[in-house]
Write a protein that holds these residues in place. Structure first.
Motif, short mmCIF file in Angstrom:
data_model
loop_
_atom_site.label_atom_id
_atom_site.label_comp_id
_atom_site.label_asym_id
_atom_site.label_seq_id
_atom_site.Cartn_x
_atom_site.Cartn_y
_atom_site.Cartn_z
N ILE A 352 25.20 -1.14 -1.71
CA ILE A 352 25.74 -0.02 -2.48
C ILE A 352 24.63 1.01 -2.70
O ILE A 352 23.51 0.66 -3.08
CB ILE A 352 26.29 -0.50 -3.84
N ASP A 353 24.95 2.28 -2.45
CA ASP A 353 23.97 3.37 -2.58
C ASP A 353 24.62 4.51 -3.37
O ASP A 353 25.50 5.20 -2.85
CB ASP A 353 23.54 3.84 -1.18
N ARG A 378 31.53 7.40 3.67
CA ARG A 378 30.31 6.88 3.03
C ARG A 378 30.37 7.02 1.51
O ARG A 378 30.15 6.04 0.78
CB ARG A 378 29.08 7.60 3.58
N GLU A 379 30.66 8.22 1.01
CA GLU A 379 30.61 8.47 -0.42
C GLU A 379 31.70 7.71 -1.17
O GLU A 379 31.44 7.09 -2.21
CB GLU A 379 30.73 9.98 -0.72
N ILE A 380 32.92 7.75 -0.62
CA ILE A 380 34.03 7.03 -1.27
C ILE A 380 33.79 5.52 -1.18
O ILE A 380 33.99 4.79 -2.16
CB ILE A 380 35.37 7.40 -0.62
N GLY A 381 33.32 5.06 -0.01
CA GLY A 381 33.09 3.63 0.17
C GLY A 381 32.10 3.07 -0.84
O GLY A 381 32.31 1.98 -1.41
N ASN A 382 31.02 3.80 -1.12
CA ASN A 382 30.03 3.34 -2.09
C ASN A 382 30.60 3.29 -3.50
O ASN A 382 30.34 2.34 -4.26
CB ASN A 382 28.79 4.24 -2.05
N LEU A 383 31.39 4.28 -3.87
CA LEU A 383 31.99 4.30 -5.21
C LEU A 383 33.01 3.18 -5.38
O LEU A 383 33.06 2.53 -6.43
CB LEU A 383 32.64 5.66 -5.48
N VAL A 384 33.81 2.94 -4.35
CA VAL A 384 34.81 1.87 -4.41
C VAL A 384 34.12 0.51 -4.53
O VAL A 384 34.51 -0.33 -5.34
CB VAL A 384 35.74 1.91 -3.18
N THR A 389 32.60 -4.17 -7.82
CA THR A 389 31.54 -5.03 -8.34
C THR A 389 31.48 -4.98 -9.86
O THR A 389 31.22 -5.99 -10.52
CB THR A 389 30.17 -4.60 -7.77
N ASN A 390 31.72 -3.78 -10.40
CA ASN A 390 31.65 -3.58 -11.85
C ASN A 390 32.83 -2.71 -12.29
O ASN A 390 32.72 -1.48 -12.35
CB ASN A 390 30.33 -2.91 -12.23
#
Length: 427
Positions: A352-353, A378-384, A389-390
Motif C-alpha cells: 500500500i502506497d 493505481r490511486e484507487i487500488g491503494n485507497l481500496v 486493511t483498516n
C-alpha cells in the motif's frame, strides 16, 4: 542607547503602520494573551502586527501607546540585551499611559527571552515575531515559562490569496461560470507563484521569490548557524526540490552531494552534515517533513518526505513539473491544518502506497495531476486496499488538477476533487 534614536525609530514605524493597507487574514488574537508569531520570512507576520496595532487605535488606544520596534532596522545593529530597558524608558517618556509593545524579529538580539519574560511578569502587553524556530527551543520556552501563546504564520492560503486578489470564492461563486473561471485561473497562478503576500503585486515574481529565497538561505540558515559550506547547502536544497513526492535517505543525499562536490572540488559530504543542514532549513521554515506511518521509529526519522513551505520558492528549482507543485501545495495545506497528524504510508508488506495519511482523522489522500486509466488503477487500488486493511479509514480522497467525480468500489466511496475546491475546503 539614546532615547532620541529610539523615539525616531518608534515614530517612524508608527507612520508606516498608520499608512499600511491590510489584507484580511484568517488569524485571530485573544486580547488577554501575549503572542510570539513565527514563520517564514515575508510570510506576513509584521503585517499582522500592524493590524493588531490599527485595531487597538480604532478601539480607543492612543498612537503614543503603540511602541513598535523592528530589530532589523540598521540603526539597531549595536543593540544588545542590555539596551532593552531603554525601550521601556523611552516609552514612558512618550506617554505615562499603558503601553502596547510590538517587537519584530526579536531573535536577532541574544538573550531577548529574559526581557520578554520580565515584560509579561510586569503585566505588559507584548507581541513578538521571529523567523527562526530556534527561538522556540526548549531553553527559551523554559525562560518564557508558558507566558506567551505561540502562533505559526504561514504564507497566504488559497482563500486568503483569492481575497487579496478580490476574487469571490463563496459557494455562489463556485457555481457561477465566470467567477469559477476566475478561481481556476487564480489556482494556476497560486500553484506556481505560491502565497508569499508581496508576490501578488510583484511584476517580476521570479526575481522577487529568488531574492526572498537567497535572503532566507543566507541570513536565516548560513549566517545564523555558521554554515561552512554554503554551496553544499544550495545543492542540497536543489536536490530536495527534485525529490518532492519521494522519501529520501540522508545517506543517499550525502552520496549525491559528494559526487557533485568532486566536480566542484568540495570535500566529502557526510550524512551528519546533511541532517544538520536540513534541520537548519526547517528551523528557518523553508521546508518541512512528514514521516512514514508504518515504518519503525528509526526508519521514520531516517527516510522522511520533504516539502517546501511555499510553492513559489519550490518552483524556482523546477521546470514544467506541475505534478510536483500539485502535491506540494496539498502537503502545505495539510501540514498547516493538521500539524503532526500528517504522514505518508508506504508498506513493503502490504504494497500500500498512500501520499498523505491522517489516522486521527480517518483520512487518506492521493494526489495525481489527472486521473488517466493508469493513474486511476493505481490511486484507487491503494485507497481500496487501505480501506480493506483498516475499515475505519473512510474519508478517501484523490486530489487532481481538474477532475471531479465520486467513485464507488464495493463499500468504499472515493471522492475525486479538483485542487481548488480541496484548498478552499481545507485552508
Amino acid at each position: 542607547m539614546k532615547t532620541s534614536l529610539l523615539k525616531g525609530i518608534i515614530y517612524g514605524q508608527r507612520q508606516i503602520i498608520r499608512e499600511a493597507k491590510i489584507i484580511p487574514r484568517e488569524y485571530s488574537f485573544d486580547p488577554n494573551f501575549n503572542y510570539v508569531l513565527v514563520g517564514l520570512r515575508r510570510a506576513g507576520k509584521s503585517t499582522l502586527l500592524y493590524k493588531v496595532a490599527q485595531d487597538l487605535v480604532k478601539n480607543g488606544v492612543d498612537w503614543d501607546q503603540i511602541i513598535y520596534v523592528n530589530f532589523e532596522d540598521e540603526r539597531l545593529l549595536d543593540f544588545t540585551v542590555n539596551d532593552f530597558n531603554d525601550i521601556v524608558l523611552t516609552a514612558n517618556e512618550i506617554t505615562p499611559k499603558k503601553h502596547y509593545y510590538f517587537f519584530d524579529e526579536i531573535q536577532n538580539i541574544d538573550g531577548w527571552e529574559y526581557f520578554a519574560r520580565r515584560m509579561v511578569d510586569e503585566k505588559q502587553y507584548v507581541y513578538i515575531t521571529g523567523s527562526n524556530a530556534k527561538m522556540l527551543s526548549g531553553d527559551i520556552q523554559t525562560h518564557l515559562g508558558g507566558r506567551y501563546m505561540i502562533k505559526y504564520i504561514a504564507p497566504f492560503n488559497f482563500r486568503e490569496y483569492l481575497t487579496a486578489k478580490n476574487i469571490r470564492h463563496d459557494e455562489e461563486a463556485l457555481y457561477t461560470t465566470a467567477l469559477n473561471g476566475q478561481i481556476r485561473g487564480a489556482m494556476n497562478a497560486y500553484l506556481k507563484d505560491g502565497g508569499l503576500p508581496e508576490t501578488i503585486n510583484a511584476i517580476e515574481k521570479r526575481d522577487y521569490l529568488n531574492n526572498i529565497y537567497n535572503n532566507v538561505l543566507l541570513r536565516d540558515v548560513v549566517y545564523k548557524n555558521g554554515v561552512r559550506s554554503p554551496e553544499v547547502l544550495r545543492n542540497l536544497i536543489k536536490k530536495l526540490s527534485e525529490s518532492v513526492m519521494q522519501d529520501v535517505t540522508y545517506n543517499r543525499l550525502a552520496k549525491l552531494l559528494t559526487q557533485i562536490g568532486h566536480r566542484e572540488n568540495e570535500k566529502k559530504v557526510s550524512p551528519e552534515t546533511i541532517i544538520d543542514y536540513l534541520d537548519y532549513a526547517k528551523e528557518a521554515y523553508l521546508i518541512f517533513d512528514i514521516e512514514n506511518y508504518v515504518a519503525r521509529f528509526a526508519e521514520r526519522k531516517a527516510s522522511p518526505k520533504y516539502y517546501f513551505t511555499d510553492n513559489g520558492i519550490l518552483n524556482l528549482f523546477l521546470f514544467d513539473k506541475n505534478a510536483t507543485l500539485l502535491e506540494n501545495v496539498v502537503a502545505i495545506v495539510l501540514h498547516n491544518k493538521y500539524k503532526d497528524d500528517v504522514y505518508f504510508l508506504k508498506s513493503a508488506k502490504t504494497k500500500i502506497d498512500i501520499d498523505f495519511y491522517l489516522p486521527e482523522h480517518s483520512k487518506a489522500i492521493q494526489v495525481t495531476w489527472e486521473l488517466s486509466e493508469t493513474d486511476k488503477k493505481r490511486e484507487i487500488g491503494n485507497l481500496v486496499k487501505l480501506h480493506q486493511t483498516n475499515p475505519e479509514i473512510k474519508d478517501l480522497i484523490i486530489v487532481t488538477a481538474e477532475d471531479e467525480d465520486e467513485i464507488q468500489v464495493g463499500d468504499c466511496e472515493i471522492q475525486v476533487i479538483p485542487v481548488y475546491k480541496f484548498l478552499l475546503k481545507n485552508s
